[in-house]
Each structure stands twice: as C-alpha cells, then as structure tokens.
Design an enzyme around this catalytic site. Structure first.
Site, PDB file in Angstrom:
ATOM      1  N   HIS A  93     -10.152  -0.634  -6.099  1.00 21.88           N
ATOM      2  CA  HIS A  93     -11.170  -0.273  -5.105  1.00 21.88           C
ATOM      3  C   HIS A  93     -11.181   1.223  -4.778  1.00 21.88           C
ATOM      4  O   HIS A  93     -11.999   1.666  -3.980  1.00 21.88           O
ATOM      5  CB  HIS A  93     -10.933  -1.087  -3.838  1.00 21.88           C
ATOM      6  CG  HIS A  93      -9.593  -0.808  -3.225  1.00 21.88           C
ATOM      7  ND1 HIS A  93      -8.405  -1.128  -3.857  1.00 21.88           N
ATOM      8  CD2 HIS A  93      -9.237  -0.215  -2.067  1.00 21.88           C
ATOM      9  CE1 HIS A  93      -7.398  -0.741  -3.104  1.00 21.88           C
ATOM     10  NE2 HIS A  93      -7.868  -0.181  -2.012  1.00 21.88           N
ATOM     11  N   ASP A  94     -10.230   1.971  -5.341  1.00 27.67           N
ATOM     12  CA  ASP A  94     -10.162   3.410  -5.048  1.00 27.67           C
ATOM     13  C   ASP A  94     -10.693   4.277  -6.182  1.00 27.67           C
ATOM     14  O   ASP A  94     -10.821   5.491  -6.012  1.00 27.67           O
ATOM     15  CB  ASP A  94      -8.705   3.818  -4.772  1.00 27.67           C
ATOM     16  CG  ASP A  94      -8.168   3.210  -3.494  1.00 27.67           C
ATOM     17  OD1 ASP A  94      -8.954   3.029  -2.548  1.00 27.67           O
ATOM     18  OD2 ASP A  94      -6.963   2.893  -3.453  1.00 27.67           O
ATOM     19  N   ASP A 147       0.836  -1.200   0.000  1.00 28.27           N
ATOM     20  CA  ASP A 147       0.000   0.000   0.000  1.00 28.27           C
ATOM     21  C   ASP A 147       0.876   1.259   0.000  1.00 28.27           C
ATOM     22  O   ASP A 147       1.895   1.318   0.694  1.00 28.27           O
ATOM     23  CB  ASP A 147      -0.860  -0.035   1.278  1.00 28.27           C
ATOM     24  CG  ASP A 147      -1.969   0.993   1.275  1.00 28.27           C
ATOM     25  OD1 ASP A 147      -2.827   0.923   0.383  1.00 28.27           O
ATOM     26  OD2 ASP A 147      -1.982   1.863   2.167  1.00 28.27           O
TER      27      ASP A 147
HETATM   28  C1  NOJ Z   1      -4.385   3.118  -0.588  1.00 24.56           C
HETATM   29  C2  NOJ Z   1      -5.527   2.155  -0.549  1.00 24.56           C
HETATM   30  O1  NOJ Z   1      -5.686   1.583  -1.823  1.00 24.56           O
HETATM   31  C3  NOJ Z   1      -6.750   2.915  -0.089  1.00 24.56           C
HETATM   32  O2  NOJ Z   1      -7.918   2.154  -0.214  1.00 24.56           O
HETATM   33  C4  NOJ Z   1      -6.524   3.348   1.323  1.00 24.56           C
HETATM   34  O3  NOJ Z   1      -7.605   4.136   1.761  1.00 24.56           O
HETATM   35  C5  NOJ Z   1      -5.227   4.159   1.439  1.00 24.56           C
HETATM   36  N1  NOJ Z   1      -4.138   3.554   0.747  1.00 24.56           N
HETATM   37  C6  NOJ Z   1      -4.817   4.297   2.875  1.00 24.56           C
HETATM   38  O4  NOJ Z   1      -4.303   3.074   3.317  1.00 24.56           O
END
Ligand code: NOJ
Length: 561
Positions: A358-359, A233
């Site tokens: 997912h983002d 991450d």
């Molecule tokens: C990136 C992750 O893909 C996201 O979903 C998350 O909210 C942030 N990092 C913080 O960990």
C-alpha cells in the site's frame, strides 16, 4: 475472551487442513528440509481494508465486507490474509495512527465482526495476520494525552521528549518521513516530542520497559482471540540512538527524492538494541505455540535486513524482502539480487518476496501490464513465502487521483512529486459497474477508469486473464514441493531472460522469464515439458535444445527425468 473468540481459537486448533500436519516445536525453517511450517509453504495476501469491500454503503471497506469475500480468497487459493490496521484511529494516516490497540474502529466494524472474520477465515483454512503498529500511537491515544499533560506525568516517558537544541530549535536534524522536522514543539510543557511520521503519530519510547510490556499485552490480547500472527509496522524504527546524535547528510540525495532522504537515518533507525525488542515480541508469540508468524516491515540494505532474523533465528520469522519492489526491472540485476539475498540468508532463515504494497506504486504501473504477468510468475516461483497485494491478481494499476480527491497525508504534505499513495489504494474492482461492486455509496477513492475490463467477474471466466494466471500458479504451487520448499538453482541465461530451477529429489521445475518485449532464446538445461506459459501457447509440449520465448512471456516447465 468472548464465546465467539473461543470458537475462533478452538476452530483454529482443530482445523483439519493440510497446513496442520506440521506444527513442529521450535522447528527452525530448513531450506528444502523435510519439516516445514504453514507460512513457509503458504501464500500471504495483503488486504487494505478501506478498499477491499464495503458492506454498509459508507464508501469505506469493512470487516463484514471481507467476510463476504472470503470465498473468493479461498477460490483464489491463498493461505493467509494480512489486514492493514483496523484498530480505533482518527485516521490521520488511515489507521497507522492508533488510539486504542484493543478495539476495532467503528468504520471497520466491531470486535464481534472481527471474531466472526477469524472464524470464517479459519473455517476456510485461511490464517489471519494483523498489522501491529508499535512504533507510534495516535496523538489522541490516552497514553499520549497523559504524557503531554505535564512533565511529571507518570506516562511522560512513554514518548520521546527533548529540550530544544542549542539554537532554540529542534533537538537534532531528524526528519519526518512525510516531510519536515521530526520534532513537534509542545507549548504547554516546553519540550519537543519526536514523530518519525506525522505529528499526529508520536513515537513511543521503546527503551521504557513499561512501553514494551504494554505492547506485549496488546499482542496477547489479539493472540488470545486467535490471530495467527502480525506484520509489524516499521520494525527497524523502534529504537533510536540513546544520544540523539544528528544524522549525517546523504551525499546521494537529489531533487526528486523524498525530502527526509536528505539525511541518512543512521541514528534514528536500526539501532543494535532493536533486536532485543524483536526477540521479545517473538517470545510473546511463542507463548502461544510455534505456528504464529512474526513479519517485520523493514526497508534496509541486505546485510542489515537479514540481521532481523535475529541471533539463532530468534527474531522475525520473515523480515519483509522488498527487493522486487525496489529493483531495476532488468534480468541480470534481478538475478544478482536473488543470488545475493539467498547468500545473505542466515542458516535456516526462510526467504520471502513482495511485489507490491500500500506504500509503493503497483507492479503493473511500474513495469506495465504485460510484464506484470512475468512478475507474477516470478513472485510465485521464487524460493520463499510470497505476499500478494490485493488487486495485483486482477492486474490493477495505479489510478490517477485528481488533486481535490487526494486523501494520503504524504501527498497532502509534499504535493505533486509523485509520493502520494492513493493511486495504489483504490477500491478492488469486483465487477465492471461504475462502483465496481465495491460499495453502494460513494467510494472513498475513485474507481479505476478501466474497471469494465479489469475486474474479478470478467477475469474469472477468461482463460487468458491475470486472475486465471494467478489462480493457476497458486494451484501449481500448492501441489508442488519443488515450488514451495524446493532448492533454487540459477540456469545460465542472457539478455532479457532470467531462468532458474526449483527442485527436490523427485521433481525439477524450470522457470524462464522474459523481462523484455522482444523474443529471446534459452538453451535448455535438458528436455522438458511446458506446464504453463503466460502467452498460453505450447502448454503440454515436450521440447529439447532451445526454448524460444515471446516478448514478455514467462514459462514454467517440468524437466524430464
Ligand atoms: C509504514 C506503513 O506501511 C505506512 O503506510 C505508514 O504510513 C507508516 N508505516 C507509518 O505508520
């Protein structure tokens, strides 16, 4: 290690599937070369575990649910699953806030369930990648509880503490990615701590060697159990400027952009020392042989992104390439991106492509369902390892979430501006029923309203469905060296067409993508035979001269001779 875990690893070591033929020692990936490793030929599938399959009726997906659906993934033809975080977590950011790196959150199951998942995945020839979140912990992690208990606690320096700035406010202008200051005042100890995301996600201090060693042991814990690698991450966030200088204002910021983009994160992210950390992580993986995979989540411009392959390719095997997620959907623009990316790769650096995660809004929401078929062909035929986001293979699109059902902390903090990530995280539609075969309980996010039409069961038997298209493409990739490890060459095309060849000495495949809704013609580079068309027409036909594509059509053809 428990018995099951040992079994997981030994199965892994003895798997007799085609992936095992090339466990080469420290073999640098060579484009089009002879020797390749599994992740160069394979396809990765991202599982957002809360939304994949619920097995106990609590409305949240879990590990047993994933096990129950492994046959589907094997049938689909994917090679590895990356599971978003499943570790103990208060779920302030749905698992990206970890309170115990060595345990499974009870909502997802137990360590035994995880070991079973590894065994069952490996038995089917599938690798398992975990989501490592080393940049920050939960504020409930025992390290943080210690660190915030007093200024002289031995764990204080595990996190980033600063005195107030000259005006008595935060030490600098760094912004949280979820809105507001990135600094939280700690009343008891009279200092601020830094959090690039929520205040419940304090950043670790990666300049502290003790933090590094602790986290490398976490990697070993999971590698010992048999996992095949990690997606790391926010890899580019790990090290911050030693002097904590203010970030400069962003001259391109406009209303409608997320608030943290008001400043350019040149001091809070992507510091030169991060590459040392990445190569140390890589070295930990290599303690376990040469087939464990290190992926980095990195949102950076191209030149900075490719630096994460590391000096002498000692960094991440695959720094995630998000160009297709961020691209303007225009043939010339994407062609330029492909060429720039190919040109920027370091010698031996292996490419990769991602269409969704997912983002970010789903591909079908970004370009429409018709065009998403073209995008699928692109993802699975470009040179490099593709990552499929769960549900894209059945053409899931973003689901609009009523305000009272919002779950995502980003949307809750910066509401109504379209930054929320719930729409792309809704439960996978397994069948056309009201609960989509996902749960018997009440799903944590609403089921898509078009579930009756878009679901695995219905699409499995429909030759014109997105699912059939994905499965065919995956099968074609599996048997074609040109598609998996062949060279990439641009074919001249104009207007809405994008065309390229994938080739080895023995095989030449032509990919033609119509990124627009109108028909378009391509002057063929030679005679060919159509292998696949997203419009389902002309397959097996031999053509020469000009190829006419319908609007939103993609064609894969085998060049003669
Ligand atoms: C990136 C992750 O893909 C996201 O979903 C998350 O909210 C942030 N990092 C913080 O960990």
């Amino acid at each position: 290690m428990g018995e099951l875990a040992l079994a997981a690893r030994s199965l892994d070591d003895n798997r007799s599937n085609p992936m095992d033929e090339s466990r080469q020692a420290h073999q640098a990936p060579k484009p089009g070369g002879e020797k390749t490793v599994w992740w160069q030929r394979g396809v990765i599938y991202q599982i957002y575990p809360r939304s994949f399959q619920d097995s106990n009726g609590d409305g949240v997906g879990d590990l047993r649910g994933i096990v129950d659906r492994l046959d589907y993934l094997a049938w689909l033809g994917i090679d590895a699953i990356w599971i978003s975080p499943i570790f103990s977590s208060p779920m302030a950011d749905f698992g990206y806030d970890i309170s115990d790196y060595r345990n499974i959150d009870p909502r997802f199951g137990t360590l035994e369930d995880f070991d079973r998942l590894l065994i069952e995945a490996h038995r089917r020839g599938m690798r398992v990648l975990l989501d490592l979140v080393p940049n920050h912990t939960s504020d409930r992690h025992p390290w943080f509880l210690e660190a915030r208990s007093s200024r002289d606690n031995p764990m204080r320096d595990f996190y980033i503490w600063r005195d107030p700035g000259p005006d008595g406010g935060p030490p600098n202008n760094w912004q949280s990615e979820f809105g507001g200051d990135a600094w939280e005042w700690d009343e008891r100890t009279g200092q601020y701590y830094y959090h690039a995301f929520l205040k419940e996600q304090p950043d670790l201090n990666w300049r502290n060697p003790r933090v590094r060693n602790e986290m490398y042991d976490v990697l070993r814990f999971w590698l010992n159990r048999g996992v095949d690698g990690f997606r790391v991450d926010v890899m580019w966030h790990l090290i911050k400027d030693a002097e904590f200088r203010d970030n400069p204002p962003n001259p391109d910021w406009t209303d409608g952009m997320p608030p943290h983009k008001r400043v350019l994160p040149i001091y809070s992210c992507d510091q030169p020392e991060v590459h040392e950390v990445v190569s140390e992580m890589r070295a930990v993986l290599e303690e376990y042989g040469d087939d464990r995979l290190l992926i980095g989540e990195i949102y950076l411009p191209l030149a900075r992104l490719v630096a994460y392959y590391g000096r002498d390719l000692r960094g991440a095997h695959l720094p995630f390439n998000f160009h297709l997620i961020q691209a303007q959907w225009d043939a010339r623009h994407i062609e330029r991106q492909i060429l720039e990316y190919e040109a920027a790769l370091p010698e031996g650096g292996w490419p990769n492509w991602v269409l969704g995660n997912h983002d970010k809004p789903r591909i079908a929401a970004r370009v429409g369902r018709e065009q998403a078929r073209v995008a699928a062909v692109m993802l699975l035929t470009l040179r490099g390892t593709p990552t499929i986001y769960y549900g894209d293979e059945i053409a899931m699109t973003d689901v609009s979430i009523p305000p009272e059902q919002v779950q995502d902390p980003f949307e809750l903090r910066v509401p109504g501006q379209g930054f929320g990530r719930d729409p792309q995280r809704t439960p996978l539609q397994w069948d056309g029923s009201a609960k989509a075969g996902f749960t018997t309980g009440s799903p944590w996010l609403p089921i898509a309203p078009d579930v009756a039409e878009y679901n695995v069961e219905a699409e499995r038997s429909d030759p014109s469905s997105m699912l059939t298209l994905y499965r065919r493409l995956l099968a074609l990739r599996r048997k074609s060296k040109a598609l998996t490890i062949g060279r990439y060459a641009t074919v001249e095309a104009a207007g809405s067409l994008l065309a390229y060849l994938r080739e080895t000495e023995e095989e030449r495949l032509l990919v033609v993508l119509n990124l627009g809704p109108e028909p378009a013609d391509l002057v063929l580079p030679g005679p060919c035979r159509i292998v696949l068309s997203t419009a389902g027409e002309g397959e097996e036909e031999r053509i020469e001269g000009t190829l006419r594509l319908k609007g939103n059509e993609a064609v894969l053809a085998e060049m003669a001779g």
